[in-house]
Design a protein around this motif. Structure first.
Motif, PDB file in Angstrom:
ATOM      1  N   GLY A  43       0.722  -1.155  -0.112  1.00  0.00           N
ATOM      2  CA  GLY A  43       0.056   0.182  -0.006  1.00  0.00           C
ATOM      3  C   GLY A  43       0.913   1.242  -0.140  1.00  0.00           C
ATOM      4  O   GLY A  43       1.759   1.488  -0.889  1.00  0.00           O
ATOM      5  N   GLY A  44       0.432   2.114   0.944  1.00  0.00           N
ATOM      6  CA  GLY A  44       1.086   3.508   1.173  1.00  0.00           C
ATOM      7  C   GLY A  44       2.750   3.452   1.231  1.00  0.00           C
ATOM      8  O   GLY A  44       3.439   4.507   1.228  1.00  0.00           O
ATOM      9  N   ARG A  45       3.155   2.240   1.709  1.00  0.00           N
ATOM     10  CA  ARG A  45       4.531   2.176   2.213  1.00  0.00           C
ATOM     11  C   ARG A  45       5.496   1.540   0.741  1.00  0.00           C
ATOM     12  O   ARG A  45       6.487   1.341   1.138  1.00  0.00           O
ATOM     13  CB  ARG A  45       4.773   1.098   3.446  1.00  0.00           C
ATOM     14  N   GLY A  66       2.298   4.432  -4.052  1.00  0.00           N
ATOM     15  CA  GLY A  66       2.488   4.162  -2.471  1.00  0.00           C
ATOM     16  C   GLY A  66       2.947   5.566  -1.995  1.00  0.00           C
ATOM     17  O   GLY A  66       2.250   6.432  -1.182  1.00  0.00           O
ATOM     18  N   ARG A  67       4.313   5.834  -2.361  1.00  0.00           N
ATOM     19  CA  ARG A  67       4.802   7.094  -1.772  1.00  0.00           C
ATOM     20  C   ARG A  67       5.938   7.529  -2.748  1.00  0.00           C
ATOM     21  O   ARG A  67       6.505   8.533  -2.646  1.00  0.00           O
ATOM     22  CB  ARG A  67       5.672   6.763  -0.399  1.00  0.00           C
ATOM     23  N   LEU A  84      -3.421   7.631  -4.524  1.00  0.00           N
ATOM     24  CA  LEU A  84      -2.647   6.772  -3.556  1.00  0.00           C
ATOM     25  C   LEU A  84      -3.127   5.459  -3.370  1.00  0.00           C
ATOM     26  O   LEU A  84      -4.394   5.297  -3.405  1.00  0.00           O
ATOM     27  CB  LEU A  84      -2.581   7.548  -2.219  1.00  0.00           C
ATOM     28  N   SER A  86      -2.798   4.147  -0.227  1.00  0.00           N
ATOM     29  CA  SER A  86      -3.256   4.271   1.119  1.00  0.00           C
ATOM     30  C   SER A  86      -4.444   5.163   1.356  1.00  0.00           C
ATOM     31  O   SER A  86      -4.820   6.184   0.705  1.00  0.00           O
ATOM     32  CB  SER A  86      -2.060   4.734   1.966  1.00  0.00           C
ATOM     33  N   SER A  89      -2.313  10.206   3.856  1.00  0.00           N
ATOM     34  CA  SER A  89      -1.527  10.806   2.752  1.00  0.00           C
ATOM     35  C   SER A  89      -0.134  11.287   3.749  1.00  0.00           C
ATOM     36  O   SER A  89       0.654  12.036   3.028  1.00  0.00           O
ATOM     37  CB  SER A  89      -1.911  12.146   2.399  1.00  0.00           C
ATOM     38  N   GLN A  91       2.737  10.268   4.491  1.00  0.00           N
ATOM     39  CA  GLN A  91       4.102   9.812   3.846  1.00  0.00           C
ATOM     40  C   GLN A  91       4.347  10.886   2.786  1.00  0.00           C
ATOM     41  O   GLN A  91       5.700  10.728   2.183  1.00  0.00           O
ATOM     42  CB  GLN A  91       3.901   8.428   3.354  1.00  0.00           C
ATOM     43  N   THR A 108      -6.939   9.787  -2.114  1.00  0.00           N
ATOM     44  CA  THR A 108      -6.587   8.669  -1.301  1.00  0.00           C
ATOM     45  C   THR A 108      -7.189   7.564  -1.533  1.00  0.00           C
ATOM     46  O   THR A 108      -7.973   7.944  -2.463  1.00  0.00           O
ATOM     47  CB  THR A 108      -6.552   9.081   0.328  1.00  0.00           C
TER      48      THR A 108
END
Length: 354
Positions: A43-45, A66-67, A84, A86, A89, A91, A108
């Motif tokens: 995901g966001g990582r 993700g980022r 995104l 995630s 946000s 990150q 998001t």
């Protein structure tokens, strides 16, 4: 927003996500190209496993990430929409491109996690109040256990109060499931007045579309004390992580939540870890379930690991099969909205941080 004749999609695909979901972009008549780059992390990582080429950045109009963002505004002059993976946000807040790209719309993945995280939250709540962690232990020992071994009396949740701090997609779906168990639900929204209606794009028909489940709403910073003092039995922390919400669960808050069970599915920084440990060990609160921690990842030997009435999982409550399909649903919906000059869902307000 200028409508281009064609869209070029770049997906930085988190690890273990199927690429089949993104084939839906190819069915859109205005999509000229689709590039999918493998990523690592969830995901966001997630980040890309290889560098995005200058040519790829230059042609991209729509980015799913993700980022990972372009190195500069000049590198991606055509990028108009970032989706995104995630729900949060935070990150991106210090990323140079994010801070400089005023003409780029960010959204998001809020709504994607609702079903999985709500089930995790209810699972942890019931596991705690039914002492069900002992069942597998007894089976492994091949013996018929006894409720005399329970560390606490069994408490069913019918008629008890769930307080939801942050009534977004996750909060609404958790409220829906808790309400089905017979729980009373109260909600706090930082926006004032609260947005009662919310139709989910990622998972249609989920959540609380008309905002009718909570018996009472609290709004803004000025009503936080009233919310925390309203007799909450179980607190779901599902608010965005912003300077306003950092360590919002602290010594003062915990005193108002006396006897409550706290579930954090947002970000670890919303809770003062030292204050939480003290409250849990002293019996001020019943306990806690944490899918996120501060610090995160939680290092070996940290005191939080050993607190008996706190359960910890490694930020996985939102993991589920089909996650990427739900994010794609949001992105396709929003790209169509943009091209039609309409409002997008889940748009990030940079001034608020979510």
């Amino acid at each position: 927003m200028t409508v281009t004749s064609e869209e070029h999609i770049l997906v930085i695909n988190p690890a273990e996500f199927s690429t089949k979901a993104y084939e839906a972009f190819r069915q859109l008549p205005f999509v000229s190209s689709l590039t999918v780059i493998p990523g690592v992390g969830y995901g966001g990582r997630s980040t890309t496993v290889r560098e995005v080429t200058a040519e790829e950045w230059a042609r991209t109009t729509i980015l799913l990430t993700g980022r990972t963002l372009p190195p500069s505004r000049e590198a991606a002059p055509n990028l108009k929409y970032v989706q995104l993976f995630s729900a949060g946000s935070n990150q991106l807040q210090n990323e140079p491109f994010y801070k400089a790209s005023d003409n780029t719309i960010y959204a998001t993945a809020s709504g994607t996690h609702g079903p999985a995280i709500s089930e995790w939250a209810i699972l942890m709540m019931l596991n705690f109040f039914h002492n069900s962690h002992l069942y597998s232990k007894w089976q492994a020992e091949a013996r018929w256990g006894s409720d005399s071994e329970f560390p606490r009396p069994v408490i069913d949740q019918f008629g008890r109060t769930l307080g939801v701090l942050g009534y977004g997609a996750i909060g609404r779906q958790t409220a829906r499931v808790a309400h089905a168990l017979g729980m009373k639900v109260i909600a706090h929204s930082f926006s004032s007045p609260p947005k009662r209606e919310r139709v989910e794009v990622a998972v249609p028909n989920s959540g609380d579309p008309d905002g009718s489940i909570p018996e009472k709403w609290f709004t803004g910073v000025e009503q936080l004390d009233d919310f925390f003092s309203s007799g909450i039995d179980v607190l779901l922390v599902s608010a965005p992580f912003t300077p306003e919400t950092e360590k919002i669960i602290n010594k003062k808050t915990l005193a108002k939540l006396k006897g409550a069970y706290i579930i954090n599915v947002a970000r670890g920084g919303l809770i003062d870890t030292d204050n939480l440990i003290e409250a849990a060990e002293s019996g001020l609160i019943a306990g806690a379930a944490l899918d996120v921690t501060d610090p995160e990842p939680l290092p070996d030997g940290h005191k939080l690991w050993s607190v008996k009435n706190i359960s910890i999982s490694p930020h996985i409550s939102g993991h589920c099969v089909g996650y990427e399909n739900r994010v794609t649903n949001i992105a396709i919906h929003n790209v169509k909205q943009l091209r039609a000059g309409k409002t997008v869902t889940n748009r990030i307000d940079k001034s608020k941080g979510y």
